[in-house]
Scaffold this active site. Structure first.
Site, PDB file in Angstrom:
ATOM      1  N   GLU A   1     -13.586   5.668  -1.717  1.00  6.12           N
ATOM      2  CA  GLU A   1     -14.521   4.805  -0.989  1.00  6.12           C
ATOM      3  C   GLU A   1     -15.306   5.648   0.020  1.00  6.12           C
ATOM      4  O   GLU A   1     -14.771   6.063   1.050  1.00  6.12           O
ATOM      5  CB  GLU A   1     -13.763   3.672  -0.293  1.00  6.12           C
ATOM      6  CG  GLU A   1     -13.041   2.761  -1.277  1.00  6.12           C
ATOM      7  CD  GLU A   1     -12.124   1.769  -0.593  1.00  6.12           C
ATOM      8  OE1 GLU A   1     -12.640   0.873   0.117  1.00  6.12           O
ATOM      9  OE2 GLU A   1     -10.895   1.892  -0.745  1.00  6.12           O
TER      10      GLU A   1
ATOM     11  N   LYS B   1     -15.682   4.859   4.116  1.00  8.76           N
ATOM     12  CA  LYS B   1     -14.552   4.682   5.019  1.00  8.76           C
ATOM     13  C   LYS B   1     -14.635   5.706   6.146  1.00  8.76           C
ATOM     14  O   LYS B   1     -14.905   6.886   5.904  1.00  8.76           O
ATOM     15  CB  LYS B   1     -13.215   4.828   4.276  1.00  8.76           C
ATOM     16  CG  LYS B   1     -12.938   3.729   3.264  1.00  8.76           C
ATOM     17  CD  LYS B   1     -11.474   3.663   2.894  1.00  8.76           C
ATOM     18  CE  LYS B   1     -10.660   3.097   4.033  1.00  8.76           C
ATOM     19  NZ  LYS B   1      -9.246   2.864   3.644  1.00  8.76           N
TER      20      LYS B   1
ATOM     21  N   GLU C   1       0.848  -1.191   0.000  1.00 10.47           N
ATOM     22  CA  GLU C   1       0.000   0.000   0.000  1.00 10.47           C
ATOM     23  C   GLU C   1       0.879   1.235   0.000  1.00 10.47           C
ATOM     24  O   GLU C   1       1.816   1.343   0.787  1.00 10.47           O
ATOM     25  CB  GLU C   1      -0.895   0.086   1.254  1.00 10.47           C
ATOM     26  CG  GLU C   1      -2.116  -0.774   1.278  1.00 10.47           C
ATOM     27  CD  GLU C   1      -2.995  -0.475   2.503  1.00 10.47           C
ATOM     28  OE1 GLU C   1      -2.936   0.657   3.024  1.00 10.47           O
ATOM     29  OE2 GLU C   1      -3.711  -1.382   2.934  1.00 10.47           O
TER      30      GLU C   1
END
Length: 463
Positions: free
Chosen positions: A313, A316, A259
């Protein structure tokens, strides 16, 4: 005639093809407005992205990825670590249900056993290595031993990270890191690292150069211990992890960045968040991965990176940045335009990525591009309630000039919530001098670089 620099860039791809790294993307799904998995697979293929990382083993996603040519990293969630560690039969059943059922039609490359377990509030650290071993045993049992096992760790696992040569793990984690790295060594796997220069820059913007964080031209930083020069914060962070591994005698274990990314929007206190910086970081990182070797400490090991993330998103939790790391909006339009493949990189002729935003279409007509200018428009996927709340706020406190969208006025038509909200949002944004955070409205708006037009209504650029 092609320039010499372009010729040598082309040549470098042929000569050093095996020395370059690989780019993948994290496909998170904490949102209620994303495309179907089938559409996502088509999007990945259309963009030339052939590596994806998931946070689970969702059946619909793995089925959609079958025979797609896309390599996949799947995950066993933290909440299953205790059961997996305690019972080999539990691991066997999990592998049968979540791996054997899809593999090899779905090209599963690796399993992330847990995610950032060391900072899991449920304190699952003690289960990590036993769980990894049991899953590995199951893979061997069912003839899936080519699938790698690892577990992503955050940079917070380091006790020291500056200078890079002084990198070390927290003392309480060493008893876990040693058997974990031993397992990775014995199984031929690699350490998964989640690294975000954005966090370090945002917290220390007075001490850290933004250009250094974004892979832009900068004087660099010389490590006082090793004498190595660093031109990017990410490489310095990764070498701190390598130094920590070397300190406990595991310098031979490889690493993959599972990530990393930069948010295109953030709260006022999230210094550095924004589309231009996000485009610069991700774009320059892609170029660095696809045209270079490894870090200063490990130049022979190409960088392999999974960008975070595929989509914004909207569900989140946390600060605004958490919902705005995506390369794409849920409507599959790019948040900003950057090369993601070697072909795109060659076509860009090695032009430095400066953060040019993509031309995001909005409902209605779009007139010619105005370089350097931005507008704020409604996110039609955010839902009527959020749009209405944003419209009421923009018009209610007097900051936005909402007279043109009143009935009978010049911008009343088209009489739709999205059109009216877009006008109000943009009016508010322009009156606030396009300051960071003034085109958010709780996720109901986003910035574009094309002047929007609904019907005959032109959107102002300033007041």
């Amino acid at each position: 005639m092609a320039s010499l620099s372009f010729f040598f860039l082309l040549l470098s791809f042929f000569v050093f093809a095996d020395a370059t790294g690989k780019i993948g993307v994290n496909y998170g799904r904490i949102a209620n407005n994303l495309p179907t998995p089938e559409k996502v697979v088509e999007l990945l293929k259309s963009q030339g992205i052939n590596r994806a990382k998931l946070y689970d083993t969702d059946s619909t996603v793995l089925t959609a990825l079958a025979n797609s040519g896309i390599s996949v990293v799947v995950a066993l969630p933290n909440e299953l670590l205790a059961s997996t560690a305690a019972d080999q039969s539990f691991a066997d059943k999990w592998v049968q249900a979540n791996i054997s059922q899809y593999y090899p039609q779905t090209q599963i490359e690796a399993i992330a056993v847990g995610n950032e377990v060391f900072v899991d509030p449920n304190n699952t650290t003690k289960f990590l290595v036993p769980a990894m071993k049991n899953v590995y045993n199951s893979l061997v049992k069912f003839n899936h031993s080519s699938i790698k096992i690892s577990s992503p760790i955050a940079l917070s696992a380091l006790q020291s990270s500056y200078p890079s040569s002084a990198g070390s793990f927290k003392p309480d984690l060493v008893p876990v890191m040693k058997p974990m790295l031993e397992f990775l060594r014995q199984s031929g796997s690699y350490l998964m690292i989640n690294a975000y220069p954005f966090f370090a820059y945002s917290a220390n913007s007075k001490e850290i150069s933004l250009d250094y964080a974004l892979f832009k031209e900068n004087p660099g930083v010389v490590d006082s211990g090793s004498g190595l020069k660093y031109n990017s914060l990410l490489e310095a962070q990764l070498d701190a992890v390598f130094a920590a591994m070397s300190a406990i005698q595991y310098s031979d274990v490889k690493m993959v960045v599972t990530e990393t990314g930069w948010p295109s929007m953030g709260d006022e206190d999230e210094i550095g968040a924004g589309e231009e910086n996000a485009a610069s970081y991700n774009g320059n990182l892609v170029k660095r991965v696809l045209t270079g070797n490894g870090t200063p400490l490990r130049p022979q090991d190409p960088l392999n990176v999974y960008l975070f993330a595929l989509f914004n998103e909207n569900q989140k939790p946390g600060p605004t940045s958490e919902r705005n790391y995506g390369l794409f909006y849920p409507n599959e339009q790019k948040v900003y335009d950057i090369p993601l493949t070697q072909k795109e990189l060659v076509n860009s002729q090695s032009t430095p990525v400066s953060g040019n935003k993509s031309q995001v279409p909005v409902t209605g007509e779009v007139s010619k591009t105005s370089v350097g200018q931005t507008w704020c428009v409604a996110n039609g996927n955010s839902g009527k309630e959020r749009l209405q709340a944003g419209l009421d706020y923009a018009c209610g406190d007097g900051a936005a000039d909402c007279r043109p969208i009143q009935e009978g006025a010049t911008c009343y038509n088209p009489n739709t919530l999205e059109a009216h909200a877009s006008y109000a949002f943009n009016s508010y944004y322009q009156k606030k001098a396009r300051a960071a955070g003034t085109c958010s409205f709780g996720g109901a708006a986003y910035v574009v670089t094309q002047p929007p037009r609904y019907g005959n209504c032109e959107f102002p650029t300033g007041y």
